[in-house]
Design a protein around this motif. Structure first.
Motif, PDB file in Angstrom:
ATOM      1  N   VAL A   7       0.845  -1.199   0.000  1.00  0.00           N
ATOM      2  CA  VAL A   7       0.000   0.000   0.000  1.00  0.00           C
ATOM      3  C   VAL A   7       0.881   1.249   0.000  1.00  0.00           C
ATOM      4  N   ILE A   8       1.900   1.252   0.872  1.00  0.00           N
ATOM      5  CA  ILE A   8       2.829   2.391   0.926  1.00  0.00           C
ATOM      6  C   ILE A   8       3.561   2.536  -0.401  1.00  0.00           C
ATOM      7  N   GLU A   9       4.028   1.421  -0.940  1.00  0.00           N
ATOM      8  CA  GLU A   9       4.760   1.431  -2.204  1.00  0.00           C
ATOM      9  C   GLU A   9       3.897   1.978  -3.337  1.00  0.00           C
ATOM     10  N   ALA A  10       2.625   1.573  -3.381  1.00  0.00           N
ATOM     11  CA  ALA A  10       1.726   2.031  -4.441  1.00  0.00           C
ATOM     12  C   ALA A  10       1.525   3.544  -4.390  1.00  0.00           C
ATOM     13  N   VAL A  11       1.296   4.067  -3.201  1.00  0.00           N
ATOM     14  CA  VAL A  11       1.075   5.515  -3.050  1.00  0.00           C
ATOM     15  C   VAL A  11       2.305   6.297  -3.509  1.00  0.00           C
ATOM     16  N   ILE A  12       3.492   5.872  -3.068  1.00  0.00           N
ATOM     17  CA  ILE A  12       4.720   6.579  -3.435  1.00  0.00           C
ATOM     18  C   ILE A  12       4.982   6.481  -4.932  1.00  0.00           C
ATOM     19  N   ALA A  27       3.095   2.205 -13.510  1.00  0.00           N
ATOM     20  CA  ALA A  27       2.821   0.779 -13.666  1.00  0.00           C
ATOM     21  C   ALA A  27       3.310   0.000 -12.452  1.00  0.00           C
ATOM     22  N   PHE A  28       4.438   0.408 -11.898  1.00  0.00           N
ATOM     23  CA  PHE A  28       4.968  -0.250 -10.703  1.00  0.00           C
ATOM     24  C   PHE A  28       4.010  -0.069  -9.529  1.00  0.00           C
ATOM     25  N   GLY A  29       3.425   1.129  -9.434  1.00  0.00           N
ATOM     26  CA  GLY A  29       2.440   1.370  -8.385  1.00  0.00           C
ATOM     27  C   GLY A  29       1.188   0.544  -8.587  1.00  0.00           C
ATOM     28  N   LEU A  30       0.753   0.401  -9.839  1.00  0.00           N
ATOM     29  CA  LEU A  30      -0.410  -0.437 -10.126  1.00  0.00           C
ATOM     30  C   LEU A  30      -0.127  -1.898  -9.800  1.00  0.00           C
ATOM     31  N   ASP A  31       1.099  -2.321 -10.077  1.00  0.00           N
ATOM     32  CA  ASP A  31       1.502  -3.682  -9.707  1.00  0.00           C
ATOM     33  C   ASP A  31       1.387  -3.887  -8.202  1.00  0.00           C
ATOM     34  N   SER A  32       1.751  -2.872  -7.423  1.00  0.00           N
ATOM     35  CA  SER A  32       1.653  -2.972  -5.967  1.00  0.00           C
ATOM     36  C   SER A  32       0.200  -3.163  -5.531  1.00  0.00           C
ATOM     37  N   ILE A  33      -0.724  -2.481  -6.222  1.00  0.00           N
ATOM     38  CA  ILE A  33      -2.147  -2.643  -5.903  1.00  0.00           C
ATOM     39  C   ILE A  33      -2.595  -4.069  -6.207  1.00  0.00           C
ATOM     40  N   VAL A  34      -2.122  -4.624  -7.327  1.00  0.00           N
ATOM     41  CA  VAL A  34      -2.450  -6.005  -7.679  1.00  0.00           C
ATOM     42  C   VAL A  34      -1.917  -6.961  -6.612  1.00  0.00           C
ATOM     43  N   ALA A  63      -4.902 -15.879  -9.281  1.00  0.00           N
ATOM     44  CA  ALA A  63      -4.695 -16.009 -10.726  1.00  0.00           C
ATOM     45  C   ALA A  63      -5.149 -14.749 -11.452  1.00  0.00           C
ATOM     46  N   LEU A  64      -6.306 -14.222 -11.049  1.00  0.00           N
ATOM     47  CA  LEU A  64      -6.796 -12.990 -11.673  1.00  0.00           C
ATOM     48  C   LEU A  64      -5.856 -11.825 -11.412  1.00  0.00           C
ATOM     49  N   SER A  65      -5.234 -11.804 -10.221  1.00  0.00           N
ATOM     50  CA  SER A  65      -4.288 -10.723  -9.925  1.00  0.00           C
ATOM     51  C   SER A  65      -3.044 -10.852 -10.802  1.00  0.00           C
ATOM     52  N   PHE A  66      -2.605 -12.100 -11.077  1.00  0.00           N
ATOM     53  CA  PHE A  66      -1.492 -12.305 -12.005  1.00  0.00           C
ATOM     54  C   PHE A  66      -1.860 -11.795 -13.394  1.00  0.00           C
ATOM     55  N   PHE A  67      -3.068 -12.132 -13.858  1.00  0.00           N
ATOM     56  CA  PHE A  67      -3.503 -11.670 -15.178  1.00  0.00           C
ATOM     57  C   PHE A  67      -3.578 -10.143 -15.220  1.00  0.00           C
ATOM     58  N   GLY A  68      -4.078  -9.560 -14.127  1.00  0.00           N
ATOM     59  CA  GLY A  68      -4.139  -8.102 -14.052  1.00  0.00           C
ATOM     60  C   GLY A  68      -2.767  -7.480 -14.128  1.00  0.00           C
ATOM     61  N   LEU A  69      -1.811  -8.085 -13.411  1.00  0.00           N
ATOM     62  CA  LEU A  69      -0.436  -7.583 -13.456  1.00  0.00           C
ATOM     63  C   LEU A  69       0.125  -7.663 -14.874  1.00  0.00           C
TER      64      LEU A  69
END
Length: 200
Positions: A7-12, A27-34, A63-69
């Motif tokens: 969560v912290i990583e995504a915000v930053i 994209a790195f922040g979106l990956d953190s959300i996934v 699995a869906l989070s992997f696909f999202g990533l």
């Protein structure tokens, strides 16, 4: 630990990415959300009175989070390769990528060890999600440094495309339940031992 850090990583990452127009950081922040979604699926599974009943659902969510990533990283990488403007230098991004590169392997190892001790396929699958973040951290760090030092804006999206392919494969494995764990979380007992345990 994984949820809090991501969560912290995504915000930053998302904030810094908008500041310097860095699609890689965003994209790195979106990956953190996934990753938060994946870890939350495991937490949800073990929060219930019967984790066995939730194992398959948790694996599908992971699995869906992997696909999202894979989709997030793949789209951003293609956008960068097709001519998106190079981002400005970001000291915050470099530091964040370096810190994540140091922390994520430990979190992945801890999750994998715990998952194997419990025999939980979902926890092992989530550890692979965290390990992918390690690779993304390295890609982001190299990409930001090469872009700042040499102007090689293509290096980051090219490596990110490879990671997106790996994420998609891990998603297929998680969906099919191929993440192997030993010993099994819910050991099949004989009818006699089951009855004896119930009497206890």
């Amino acid at each position: 630990m994984t949820i809090t850090y991501n969560v912290i990583e995504a915000v930053i990452a998302i904030t810094a990415g908008h500041m310097v127009s860095s699609s890689a950081l965003i994209a790195f922040g979106l990956d953190s959300i996934v990753e938060v979604m994946s870890a939350a699926a495991v937490a949800w599974q073990f929060a219930g009175p019967d984790p066995e009943a939730r194992e398959r659902i948790a694996l599908r969510l992971i699995a869906l989070s992997f696909f999202g990533l894979a989709v997030f990283v793949g789209i951003d990488a293609m956008r960068a390769l097709l001519g998106a403007p190079d981002p400005d230098h970001s000291t915050i991004g470099v530091v964040l990528a370096a810190v994540s590169l140091a922390i994520m392997p430990f979190l992945s190892w801890f999750e994998r060890r715990t998952g194997r001790e419990l025999g939980s396929s979902s926890a092992v699958a989530d550890s692979k999600q965290t390990l992918l973040c390690t690779y993304l951290s390295a890609v982001l760090l190299v990409g930001l440094v090469l872009n700042s030092a040499l102007g090689w804006g293509w290096a980051d999206p090219l490596a990110a495309l490879i990671i997106a392919g790996v994420a998609a494969k891990e998603g297929v494995d998680a969906w099919r339940g191929k993440h192997c764990c030993t010993p099994p979380l819910f050991t099949v007992e004989s009818s006699e031992s089951t009855c004896a345990s119930r009497r206890c």
